[in-house]
Design an enzyme around this catalytic site. Structure first.
Site, PDB file in Angstrom:
ATOM      1  N   TRP A  99      22.547   5.979   5.562  1.00 47.30           N
ATOM      2  CA  TRP A  99      23.552   6.112   6.629  1.00 47.30           C
ATOM      3  C   TRP A  99      23.382   5.012   7.662  1.00 47.30           C
ATOM      4  O   TRP A  99      24.362   4.466   8.169  1.00 47.30           O
ATOM      5  CB  TRP A  99      23.495   7.500   7.264  1.00 47.30           C
ATOM      6  CG  TRP A  99      23.793   8.584   6.268  1.00 47.30           C
ATOM      7  CD1 TRP A  99      22.951   9.581   5.860  1.00 47.30           C
ATOM      8  CD2 TRP A  99      25.005   8.786   5.528  1.00 47.30           C
ATOM      9  NE1 TRP A  99      23.569  10.373   4.925  1.00 47.30           N
ATOM     10  CE2 TRP A  99      24.819   9.909   4.705  1.00 47.30           C
ATOM     11  CE3 TRP A  99      26.237   8.104   5.486  1.00 47.30           C
ATOM     12  CZ2 TRP A  99      25.817  10.384   3.841  1.00 47.30           C
ATOM     13  CZ3 TRP A  99      27.221   8.573   4.642  1.00 47.30           C
ATOM     14  CH2 TRP A  99      27.007   9.699   3.830  1.00 47.30           C
ATOM     15  N   ASP A 166      23.107   8.684  15.681  1.00 50.28           N
ATOM     16  CA  ASP A 166      23.787   9.499  14.682  1.00 50.28           C
ATOM     17  C   ASP A 166      22.914  10.738  14.482  1.00 50.28           C
ATOM     18  O   ASP A 166      21.816  10.645  13.948  1.00 50.28           O
ATOM     19  CB  ASP A 166      23.921   8.693  13.379  1.00 50.28           C
ATOM     20  CG  ASP A 166      24.499   9.514  12.224  1.00 50.28           C
ATOM     21  OD1 ASP A 166      24.754  10.721  12.400  1.00 50.28           O
ATOM     22  OD2 ASP A 166      24.687   8.930  11.125  1.00 50.28           O
ATOM     23  N   LYS A 190      26.990  19.564   8.626  1.00 53.17           N
ATOM     24  CA  LYS A 190      25.597  19.817   8.258  1.00 53.17           C
ATOM     25  C   LYS A 190      25.034  21.038   9.001  1.00 53.17           C
ATOM     26  O   LYS A 190      24.293  21.807   8.437  1.00 53.17           O
ATOM     27  CB  LYS A 190      24.725  18.592   8.557  1.00 53.17           C
ATOM     28  CG  LYS A 190      25.283  17.266   8.043  1.00 53.17           C
ATOM     29  CD  LYS A 190      25.054  17.063   6.562  1.00 53.17           C
ATOM     30  CE  LYS A 190      25.873  15.938   5.952  1.00 53.17           C
ATOM     31  NZ  LYS A 190      25.807  14.637   6.588  1.00 53.17           N
TER      32      LYS A 190
HETATM   33  C1  LIG Z   1      26.406  13.176   6.154  1.00 52.44           C
HETATM   34  C2  LIG Z   1      26.002  12.114   7.075  1.00 52.44           C
HETATM   35  C3  LIG Z   1      26.879  11.085   7.475  1.00 52.44           C
HETATM   36  C4  LIG Z   1      28.287  10.972   6.923  1.00 52.44           C
HETATM   37  O1  LIG Z   1      29.091  11.916   7.482  1.00 52.44           O
HETATM   38  P1  LIG Z   1      30.642  11.997   7.121  1.00 52.44           P
HETATM   39  O2  LIG Z   1      31.098  13.030   8.096  1.00 52.44           O
HETATM   40  O3  LIG Z   1      30.733  12.433   5.696  1.00 52.44           O
HETATM   41  O4  LIG Z   1      31.251  10.677   7.341  1.00 52.44           O
HETATM   42  C5  LIG Z   1      26.438  10.165   8.390  1.00 52.44           C
HETATM   43  N1  LIG Z   1      25.195  10.203   8.891  1.00 52.44           N
HETATM   44  C6  LIG Z   1      24.317  11.159   8.529  1.00 52.44           C
HETATM   45  C7  LIG Z   1      22.945  11.168   9.123  1.00 52.44           C
HETATM   46  C8  LIG Z   1      24.693  12.141   7.610  1.00 52.44           C
HETATM   47  O5  LIG Z   1      23.829  13.097   7.254  1.00 52.44           O
END
Ligand SMILES: *Cc1c(COP(=O)(O)O)cnc(C)c1O
Length: 357
Positions: A99, A166, A190
């Protein structure tokens, strides 16, 4: 048979969230209409949006001067939105996983990206700590929890420049000091809500410092000014997110979640370390994620991987296959996962050991 949901995302949500959302799909707030068919400008939904923002702030202790926005597009859109809104010439990134890499790739379209450190040469199995954050960059970006590799930055780091994080997969898993961050963002799927809504916590004074034109929908200011109602927000996921926020509050808030999460992760890591058939993939124990726990068959037992997967599946363990880039297994232990599911996985590993050694 009871199913134990270890999916990495979308992933387990509180039963409270699922039941209340199911009810609102039939009859929302006594309107006799589904939450899917009411105007986002109706007073009932406006109240949902306001309460979700207010609870978000309350649970995370968000100080004055920050806004919470809910938008679409996933965390992946934030990878571009962050540099679009913050970067003039240069930004800095810590490369801790797939990511992070995607975020770096997007930022490169806007100028110079200083990757201060990376653990890519060892399949991201630790968090680099020895790095210098350049003071001439517009911001420093980190991924606090690396969902795929099972590593986590478990404390709020000090940064001399605005810090952007993030937190897609560890938001609400531990108390954070929001005042240390300029922007925190994440996809909701998540630990918060079904897929479709993305949250961003934005320090208001960080905006308005870039020269370029920012498309309306990609400008954080648009969503701040209109309280996430500039266009139609993802109504159903926002409703569901509010249910999870209420559940968090009713269940002791974030510090209680953290306590339980540490306990759950400890149970599983202890078994991984004890059981001679398995080994963890993260080399530095202090970097082990409390949300995504990665392990593989130990040396000499590699040929048992499929057998363990089938054995665990028969016992109701769902979603434990590791990401294809790591292999082996990954058990995600988000807030809503009960302790008994972790205990069931531990017991499965123990029984597999006694039957196969
Ligand atoms: C799942 C995830 C993403 C991507 O998220 P989307 O909503 O599918 O774009 C980005 N960063 C992390 C840390 C993730 O776990």
């Amino acid at each position: 048979m009871k199913k134990h949901n270890f999916y990495a995302g979308p992933s387990i949500l509180p039963q409270y969230t699922i039941e209340n959302t199911a009810k609102a799909v039939i009859d929302f707030a006594g309107t006799g209409l589904s939450v899917m068919e009411v105007s986002h400008r109706s007073k009932e939904f406006v109240a949902v949006m306001a309460e979700a923002q207010q609870l978000f702030k309350e649970l995370l202790n968000i100080p004055e001067g920050y806004s919470v926005v809910f938008v679409g597009g996933g965390a992946s859109t934030q990878f571009a939105m962050v540099p679009f809104n913050l970067m003039n010439k240069k930004s800095a990134y810590l490369n801790t996983g797939a990511w992070s890499k995607k975020a770096i790739k997007e930022a490169k379209a806007f100028g110079e990206v200083d990757v201060v450190a990376s653990s890519e040469d060892t399949t991201f199995n630790y968090i680099p700590k020895d790095y210098v954050i350049p003071t001439d960059a517009d911001y420093f970006h980190i991924t606090t929890n690396n969902t795929i590799y099972g590593t986590e930055i478990k404390h709020d780091i000090d940064s001399p420049i605005p810090l952007v994080a993030d937190m897609s997969s560890d938001i609400f898993s531990r108390p954070i000091d929001v005042s240390k961050y300029a922007i925190i963002y994440g996809g909701a799927q998540k630990n918060l809500a079904p897929a479709g809504v993305t949250f961003a916590i934005v320090r208001n004074d960080i905006l308005g410092k870039v020269e370029r034109h920012i498309p309306t929908m990609l400008n954080y200011q648009t969503h701040i000014d209109k309280e996430s109602m500039f266009n139609t927000p993802p109504v159903l996921p926002v409703f569901a997110a509010l249910q999870t926020l209420k559940w968090l509050k009713a269940n002791g808030g974030i510090s209680k979640m953290h306590e339980t999460n540490v306990y759950k992760a400890g149970l599983l890591y202890d078994e991984i370390d004890r059981n001679p058939m398995f080994k963890g993939t993260v080399t530095h124990k202090e970097d082990r994620s409390i949300m995504n726990i990665c392990f593989v068959m130990n040396d000499g037992f590699e040929d048992k991987e499929k057998a363990f997967f089938d054995y665990a599946s028969k016992r109701g363990m769902i979603g434990i296959k590791g990401h294809r880039s790591v292999g082996g297994f990954r058990a995600s232990t988000y807030n809503a996962l009960p302790v008994e599911s972790v205990e069931a996985l531990v017991k499965t590993m123990q029984d597999f050991e006694s039957e196969n050694k």
